[in-house]
Design a protein around this motif. Structure first.
Motif, PDB file in Angstrom:
ATOM      1  N   GLU E 125       0.819  -1.209   0.000  1.00 50.88           N
ATOM      2  CA  GLU E 125       0.000   0.000   0.000  1.00 50.88           C
ATOM      3  C   GLU E 125       0.859   1.269   0.000  1.00 50.88           C
ATOM      4  N   GLU E 126       2.021   1.199   0.662  1.00 54.07           N
ATOM      5  CA  GLU E 126       2.890   2.390   0.724  1.00 54.07           C
ATOM      6  C   GLU E 126       3.581   2.678  -0.604  1.00 54.07           C
ATOM      7  N   ARG E 127       3.789   1.638  -1.373  1.00 53.40           N
ATOM      8  CA  ARG E 127       4.356   1.796  -2.718  1.00 53.40           C
ATOM      9  C   ARG E 127       5.709   2.505  -2.725  1.00 53.40           C
ATOM     10  N   THR E 128       6.534   2.289  -1.718  1.00 56.06           N
ATOM     11  CA  THR E 128       7.841   2.968  -1.714  1.00 56.06           C
ATOM     12  C   THR E 128       8.997   2.046  -2.091  1.00 56.06           C
ATOM     13  N   THR E 129       8.853   0.753  -1.914  1.00 55.13           N
ATOM     14  CA  THR E 129       9.948  -0.152  -2.285  1.00 55.13           C
ATOM     15  C   THR E 129       9.849  -0.526  -3.763  1.00 55.13           C
ATOM     16  N   PRO E 130      10.968  -0.903  -4.356  1.00 56.47           N
ATOM     17  CA  PRO E 130      10.920  -1.383  -5.747  1.00 56.47           C
ATOM     18  C   PRO E 130       9.969  -2.570  -5.894  1.00 56.47           C
ATOM     19  N   GLU E 131       9.942  -3.451  -4.882  1.00 55.75           N
ATOM     20  CA  GLU E 131       9.076  -4.625  -4.968  1.00 55.75           C
ATOM     21  C   GLU E 131       7.602  -4.208  -5.012  1.00 55.75           C
ATOM     22  N   ALA E 132       7.244  -3.190  -4.247  1.00 57.86           N
ATOM     23  CA  ALA E 132       5.856  -2.719  -4.260  1.00 57.86           C
ATOM     24  C   ALA E 132       5.499  -2.130  -5.625  1.00 57.86           C
ATOM     25  N   ARG E 133       6.464  -1.409  -6.219  1.00 57.44           N
ATOM     26  CA  ARG E 133       6.196  -0.849  -7.551  1.00 57.44           C
ATOM     27  C   ARG E 133       6.074  -1.947  -8.603  1.00 57.44           C
ATOM     28  N   CYS E 134       6.897  -2.978  -8.489  1.00 59.55           N
ATOM     29  CA  CYS E 134       6.783  -4.110  -9.428  1.00 59.55           C
ATOM     30  C   CYS E 134       5.424  -4.815  -9.263  1.00 59.55           C
ATOM     31  N   ALA E 135       4.990  -4.964  -8.025  1.00 59.71           N
ATOM     32  CA  ALA E 135       3.712  -5.652  -7.781  1.00 59.71           C
ATOM     33  C   ALA E 135       2.552  -4.823  -8.316  1.00 59.71           C
ATOM     34  N   LYS E 136       2.612  -3.501  -8.135  1.00 55.65           N
ATOM     35  CA  LYS E 136       1.545  -2.642  -8.660  1.00 55.65           C
ATOM     36  C   LYS E 136       1.515  -2.694 -10.181  1.00 55.65           C
ATOM     37  N   ASP E 137       2.687  -2.650 -10.802  1.00 55.47           N
ATOM     38  CA  ASP E 137       2.722  -2.763 -12.261  1.00 55.47           C
ATOM     39  C   ASP E 137       2.183  -4.126 -12.722  1.00 55.47           C
ATOM     40  N   ALA E 138       2.466  -5.151 -11.957  1.00 57.12           N
ATOM     41  CA  ALA E 138       1.944  -6.477 -12.296  1.00 57.12           C
ATOM     42  C   ALA E 138       0.420  -6.479 -12.257  1.00 57.12           C
ATOM     43  N   ASP E 139      -0.151  -5.766 -11.294  1.00 66.88           N
ATOM     44  CA  ASP E 139      -1.609  -5.657 -11.186  1.00 66.88           C
ATOM     45  C   ASP E 139      -2.196  -5.028 -12.453  1.00 66.88           C
ATOM     46  N   LEU E 140      -1.581  -3.951 -12.906  1.00 61.67           N
ATOM     47  CA  LEU E 140      -2.070  -3.264 -14.101  1.00 61.67           C
ATOM     48  C   LEU E 140      -1.821  -4.098 -15.364  1.00 61.67           C
ATOM     49  N   LEU E 141      -0.647  -4.681 -15.435  1.00 60.59           N
ATOM     50  CA  LEU E 141      -0.293  -5.465 -16.622  1.00 60.59           C
ATOM     51  C   LEU E 141      -1.206  -6.680 -16.755  1.00 60.59           C
ATOM     52  N   GLU E 142      -1.539  -7.281 -15.627  1.00 62.33           N
ATOM     53  CA  GLU E 142      -2.445  -8.447 -15.669  1.00 62.33           C
ATOM     54  C   GLU E 142      -3.781  -8.048 -16.282  1.00 62.33           C
ATOM     55  N   CYS E 143      -4.267  -6.878 -15.913  1.00 61.02           N
ATOM     56  CA  CYS E 143      -5.543  -6.396 -16.443  1.00 61.02           C
ATOM     57  C   CYS E 143      -5.452  -6.161 -17.952  1.00 61.02           C
ATOM     58  N   LEU E 144      -4.343  -5.575 -18.380  1.00 56.52           N
ATOM     59  CA  LEU E 144      -4.138  -5.328 -19.810  1.00 56.52           C
ATOM     60  C   LEU E 144      -4.097  -6.650 -20.591  1.00 56.52           C
ATOM     61  N   LEU E 145      -3.369  -7.628 -20.075  1.00 57.96           N
ATOM     62  CA  LEU E 145      -3.282  -8.917 -20.758  1.00 57.96           C
ATOM     63  C   LEU E 145      -4.650  -9.601 -20.812  1.00 57.96           C
ATOM     64  N   GLN E 146      -5.389  -9.504 -19.725  1.00 62.00           N
ATOM     65  CA  GLN E 146      -6.719 -10.100 -19.692  1.00 62.00           C
ATOM     66  C   GLN E 146      -7.641  -9.418 -20.696  1.00 62.00           C
ATOM     67  N   ALA E 147      -7.526  -8.112 -20.815  1.00 61.56           N
ATOM     68  CA  ALA E 147      -8.328  -7.387 -21.801  1.00 61.56           C
ATOM     69  C   ALA E 147      -8.023  -7.901 -23.204  1.00 61.56           C
ATOM     70  N   LEU E 148      -6.746  -8.115 -23.514  1.00 63.93           N
ATOM     71  CA  LEU E 148      -6.387  -8.658 -24.826  1.00 63.93           C
ATOM     72  C   LEU E 148      -6.962 -10.060 -25.008  1.00 63.93           C
ATOM     73  N   GLU E 149      -6.967 -10.834 -23.941  1.00 60.09           N
ATOM     74  CA  GLU E 149      -7.514 -12.190 -24.042  1.00 60.09           C
ATOM     75  C   GLU E 149      -9.029 -12.162 -24.238  1.00 60.09           C
ATOM     76  N   TYR E 150      -9.713 -11.232 -23.592  1.00 62.66           N
ATOM     77  CA  TYR E 150     -11.159 -11.114 -23.833  1.00 62.66           C
ATOM     78  C   TYR E 150     -11.409 -10.634 -25.271  1.00 62.66           C
ATOM     79  N   ARG E 151     -10.576  -9.740 -25.763  1.00 63.97           N
ATOM     80  CA  ARG E 151     -10.747  -9.319 -27.158  1.00 63.97           C
ATOM     81  C   ARG E 151     -10.564 -10.510 -28.095  1.00 63.97           C
ATOM     82  N   ALA E 152      -9.579 -11.340 -27.840  1.00 56.36           N
ATOM     83  CA  ALA E 152      -9.360 -12.532 -28.663  1.00 56.36           C
ATOM     84  C   ALA E 152     -10.490 -13.541 -28.525  1.00 56.36           C
TER      85      ALA E 152
END
Lengths: 198, 198, 198, 198, 198, 198
Positions: E125-152
């Motif tokens: 939640e604090e988003r200050t460590t590199p690991e937290a930033r990687c996890a947040k990006d993973a959250d967004l990227l997962e959504c993007l990939l899923q959107a592409l899969e629903y489009r397919a």
């Protein structure tokens, strides 16, 4: 707007095959009333009917492949009519029998393909051959087994479906299987399979 | 702890019937890879395989009921093995063939019932009779038709399944139906049905 | 074996309520033919019909609550008959109309409760009041909107359902909404909602 | 990038109708906690709420169509908010009530259409008319009936949902129906229907 | 009425484990608005988030196991709050953050078990460590990939989900993966797998 | 025919991510045999395995993040092999272990990303570290908890899955959690949550 197909016989079989694909989606409607949200499809029911018809026929001295073949097509009209539950009977009547639906379904098929389907449906509907009786008992027995499986999945109100299926059976072997199922477990096969594994 | 059944023959058939019920739930695994969340069951696939086997056999001069019977049992081992997709092949091997699975499945069945299943499975696996070849082509053709139906439902990436199914067909009539399906529409049957209605 | 309920009026309403719960499971059968494995339920259809009936009535100068009320009950008979698709018509006929089904459904209800349902069903079936016409248009418009939504989900073959729904509309406002829907997007509302958010 | 619609009033109604279609997919979230993988939708809940509201109003001397109309729209905001379970309450608060959501939903609607929805939502939220009280009781009673139906489908842990629904009821007739349901069977209607069939 | 457990520490972990099982059923609500009837669960989303967090962290020089661990728990509060879509924001506010939900969830856990969860949630939640930033990006990227899969899978209206996910990414490697995904195919992996098979 | 990607490293990660998305659809096959039509996915199972691994490790004095990381990848090979039930063992053998599947899955990944996955899979398969033992126990415990949850949903025949899971546990804390779960309720967490609410 519709292209004339270059191979009308093969196109007619492809069309019928796509129509039969609808059986994968038509649900067995009676189970909705018991509370099953996603009951099995008519295709799933029909496969086990055909398999049971073969097994019953083998023990009753009838032709297993023929009995199974009748089971295979016995609900194939439901692509167009869907599965009408018993509760519809006071309000809805068939104005044309299953033979008539089948006749329309195979109207454009090449002759041999059309004949094999119409012959199977007619024999099943007439219920005069031993194979037709085995297939009809398989239809009822499948419903009874499915009711037991839904009960094992938690559904409480399946007894009317068990009773009416059991009451309709006419062959000795189907009755024995029904009684054995009522006395046994839906997971008996699994216990046996584990016992014989190394 | 397990009660001895009073009618072991009928109990064995009831057990097998419950085991065959698992085919209603085992999914055709390849479609998961294409993105289908709830693909059709092995039972749904098998029913259309058996029906197509009958139609192909009729046009190929083989015995429709026998060809359908082979189709009916061709995946019945998947209650125990499930449906292994092609992608598993580099990592998983069958140590016992379908005949061996079937032998275990029918081990306690009365003789006639056991024999009708083992005979059908053996004939299908050997692929030497015309009926076995029709049933195998029905298996491939069913997959091709289903791929077209998934494409009509929006799934974009079904071409590999179409190509490999088409390439494996060996009978002339199955090839004609495949080509007609590829040139036609999955809802052609519906258009025909509406046109002929009053 | 059946206990006599101590409050037969309330029991009859509870029984009817459980029966109406079946509408949550009965599927709109036509969509199976288009390839939808898990189409919406009759209950889901009926809710939007009733809501649309209210909106159309408001713009047509009719009574929104009354029009919606007719929509609310218009398919309530399908707990017993299920949803028969058009393709069944050459083979199946209603031997008793929806009023008769409703009469059986409410036979044990206390008088005021029974009368409010039978009155709504009779008015809808007669189609003589403006509210009945709004409710009927809502039924057709709901189907058209759903067809557009299935198309936006990837299903290719929904055009016949759009055409037949559009053709049946009789009120000016329902026609305008249908044409606007055909010219618009199923996610237009979402774009608007995002635009107005801070 | 967005085309200006040629008929903005009709487009706004079409947009709202597509938005209301989301209610077919939003699930009643509390049941997930009980273990139901695919619980009924908000649309399915709302339909029976509206029908029950009509029946209760009839017996309570209120206006059935009006009570049903309130039920019809009572959860229509959940297209945007989804269905928040009780367990969310310590962590989530509504910053704008249902009237505010509805106001945004109907912002572009023609006046009569907008007013019929906002009027229904306001009357329901204020809970001062007999019709609003009947609709609220219908909301609770629907939940209680659904809990009984899930119990009949095998789910063991529905008692808290039954208790809290029963405790909230304020009209005499809704309480009688709840008590009759608790004493009865979810398949009582089916037994009655079969008994009266020829 | 509640038995006191003999092993309160273990009981508390078992209770939390059952609560986490609810994530298997809570649906990702935004997809309902796009028209997906049965979208993936929060558990399914979270697994890929954690896996992607590990992969991104590996390439970004952060700790893969730690980044994945943050991803594993990042939506674990949704057993109680469910997944609130963006459209709810104007009407619903969080009165207590995810740390507070987690604190309640682990209140009875033994100390080490409680601390490992609260520590992971706080760091995310604090988003200050590199690991937290990687996890947040993973959250967004997962959504993007899923959107592409629903489009397919046929869904047309996923672009807003792609755009907002892409815009939020902060690490270089997650951006590269997003762009590669946008330029590639959802079935590229399958093509590769087949090519390398014997 | 295949475009060469401009960023092969990122493309390889995107490809793997899409492959991991298949875990959202692969079902845990054993439950089909118990009668569950739509059991949880491998992804849903894996998430709770990873979470439990973290909790067990915390109490066992091992590294929670590492144990969870092993759980996260422990079934990731099932995108290609699917989930083989125990009943397949007499007929099917692995010709290449999970490390080999993983090696193929990550073959084109950039080095750090590839290494983090292969390292986790190797450590899990070797089962020599405390973290690997915690992850394996989490795998078994998850199955036991799910069996209890299916029983609470009505399924009667889950005992064999409970017994074999319980028997395989090797850590003291996992055994305590299993025994607490067997003595408790699947909805205990919910009761606690309500009790502490204002």
């Amino acid at each position: 707007m519709t292209r004339t197909p270059t191979d009308p016989d093969a196109t007619a079989v492809a069309d019928l095959a796509h129509e039969l694909g609808v059986l994968k989606r038509v649900r067995r409607a009676g189970w909705w009333q018991v509370g099953v949200r996603d009951p099995e499809s008519v295709a799933e029911h029909s496969l086990r009917v055909a398999q049971l018809a073969g097994l019953i026929a083998a023990e009753e001295g009838a032709d297993p492949a023929r009995a199974a073949y009748l089971g295979l097509w016995h609900d194939s009209q439901e692509t167009r009519t869907t599965d009408l539950p018993h509760s519809a009977r006071p309000y809805v009547a068939r104005t044309a029998g299953n033979e008539a639906v089948t006749r329309d379904q195979v109207a454009r098929l090449p002759e041999a393909a059309a004949r094999t389907v119409t012959g199977a449906v007619a024999e099943y509907e007439e219920r005069t051959t031993p194979e037709a009786r085995c297939a009809k008992d398989a239809d009822l027995l499948e419903c009874l087994l499915q009711a037991l499986e839904y009960r094992a999945a938690g559904y409480q109100h399946v007894q009317p479906w068990i009773d009416s299926s059991r009451a309709g059976l006419t062959t000795a072997f189907a009755r024995r299987v029904a009684d054995a199922a009522l006395a046994g477990s839906t997971l008996g096969w699994h216990e046996q399979a584990r016992r014989t594994q190394p």
